[in-house]
Write an enzyme that holds these catalytic residues in place. Sequence first.
Site, PDB file in Angstrom:
ATOM      1  N   GLU A  27      -3.364   9.541  10.925  1.00 19.82           N
ATOM      2  CA  GLU A  27      -2.145  10.531   9.703  1.00 19.82           C
ATOM      3  C   GLU A  27      -2.163  10.878   8.489  1.00 19.82           C
ATOM      4  OE1 GLU A  27       1.135   9.554  13.591  1.00 19.82           O
ATOM      5  OE2 GLU A  27       1.321   8.737  11.887  1.00 19.82           O
ATOM      6  N   CYS A  54       4.126  -4.227  10.745  1.00 19.12           N
ATOM      7  CA  CYS A  54       2.890  -2.839  11.100  1.00 19.12           C
ATOM      8  C   CYS A  54       2.527  -2.203  12.033  1.00 19.12           C
ATOM      9  CB  CYS A  54       2.167  -2.709  10.111  1.00 19.12           C
ATOM     10  SG  CYS A  54       1.144  -1.165   9.364  1.00 19.12           S
ATOM     11  N   GLY A 109      -5.297   1.841   8.128  1.00 19.24           N
ATOM     12  CA  GLY A 109      -6.575   1.746   7.803  1.00 19.24           C
ATOM     13  C   GLY A 109      -6.658   0.892   6.881  1.00 19.24           C
ATOM     14  N   ASN A 117       3.258  -9.199   0.020  1.00 21.48           N
ATOM     15  CA  ASN A 117       3.932  -9.355   0.761  1.00 21.48           C
ATOM     16  C   ASN A 117       4.291 -10.631   1.387  1.00 21.48           C
ATOM     17  OD1 ASN A 117       3.798  -6.610   1.490  1.00 21.48           O
ATOM     18  ND2 ASN A 117       1.740  -7.455   2.728  1.00 21.48           N
ATOM     19  N   ASN A 136      10.193  -1.123   6.849  1.00 18.86           N
ATOM     20  CA  ASN A 136      10.518   0.549   6.855  1.00 18.86           C
ATOM     21  C   ASN A 136      10.576   0.013   8.845  1.00 18.86           C
ATOM     22  OD1 ASN A 136      10.767   2.441   5.396  1.00 18.86           O
ATOM     23  ND2 ASN A 136       8.701   1.733   5.091  1.00 18.86           N
ATOM     24  N   CYS A 185       5.318   3.593   5.043  1.00 17.53           N
ATOM     25  CA  CYS A 185       4.493   2.896   5.110  1.00 17.53           C
ATOM     26  C   CYS A 185       5.344   2.314   6.370  1.00 17.53           C
ATOM     27  CB  CYS A 185       5.167   1.948   3.867  1.00 17.53           C
ATOM     28  SG  CYS A 185       4.908   2.790   2.237  1.00 17.53           S
TER      29      CYS A 185
END
Length: 417
Positions: free
Chosen positions: A95, A175, A219, A274, A348, A391
């Site tokens: 994507e 993620c 990736g 993070n 998200n 994200c």
Amino acid sequence: MDERLKSLLGMDREEISALVIEAGQPGYRAKQIMDAVYRQRVESLEEISTLPQAFREKLAASGVAVGGARIERKFESVDGTVRYLIRFGDGQSVESVWMPDGDGGEAGDGSEAGVEADGIGEATSGAKAPVNFFAIGGAAGSRALSKQSRRSSSSGRSTICISSQVGCAVDCQFCLTALLGVKRNLTAGEIVGQVCAVLKDQGVSPPEDRINLVFMGMGEPFLNYENFIKASRLLVEGVGIAERRMTVSTAGIVPRIRDFGEETIRPKLAISLNASNDALRTRVMPVNKKWTLEMLMAAAREFPLRTREWITFEYVLLGGVNDDPENAREVAELLRGLRCKVNLIALNPGPGIDFVTPDAERVAAFQEILRGAGIPAFVRRPRGRDIYAACGQLKRTVEDATLPELPIPSIFPAPQE
Ligand code: SAH
């Protein structure tokens, strides 16, 4: 032989020159091919009208093709963001995301690569700047934004987010891409091919149109280092996107951060931080076991920054996990004295992701602590959350049947007039 190796897309000037010489053609044909592939973004040899028919046939007969990437599906968000499903020769897909301008100058919205015109000066005086929250949604808002996105196609600072691998091996716990595992690396041609396909679809062309590029899709670019570097060079030399308009984000592959600093042509560096301490970072990013915060921060401190360059640190805020004021103070301590800025990203959400999005006050408080410590900090506006384009939400549309419909969480208060 792998047919992708014969794609013009992905070849640099030297490789194309070699083909031209081998075919007994004059040297200037190499520039014609470079222009056709990277500037006009042709999709087939027949379209390269500057070449004699006989040469085109000869190329085709020897197994050479333009190659690249085909847009298979397109999803448009209410905020104008477009998520592309892009498929390659072997049937694998990734994507890519198109984020039109539409925020009137917010820094840290994915346009890090272009912030020198609007960013760091703003950032350093950031304590006084309004908080970068935006509300998205509503039919009227959506119409206004899509009108704006069309206008900005030629004048704004749109950003393309591209993928470097099919899936990802890094296993960050928040993620969606991580859930796929890694299927394979993309070739340089496939990385550049995403950009060419999106530019063509949007009808824009750098350098006339100001396009920022972020290697922040599916990736880990630093686990596909050679192809990523070659793609960056082709994007500069072939497609015409300036280095300073490109940013690569890494989960913290320390040896490659060091290699990257030595490159003569390279995008800017972003690091996914993070977490504010080792225990927390290992919990949310298992890669931290191998390359600890200490190793990561040493590489960041020793990274050879260019004039007016800085490192961006991304910090995904996970409600109740890493968003405490104490975490913000730890981050400020980690980054003290570094020429850097911080992009805060409220999580998200996605199915299978066991974290919650913190509320706006908590995000703002975190930002204020960083700013108070003199660190430029921005809150990234979520882009395309409703279509899983934000994200950490890229998972390939083919699997969308399993994705529940996602309302845009209303954690972002309306902007102050
Ligand atoms: N592998 C690279 C680039 C891809 S991720 C890296 O890790 O940096 C791009 C950014 O999205 C990273 O900063 C990552 O931390 C962030 N991200 C991942 N999942 C997210 C989620 N669910 N919500 C918000 N941001 C997320």
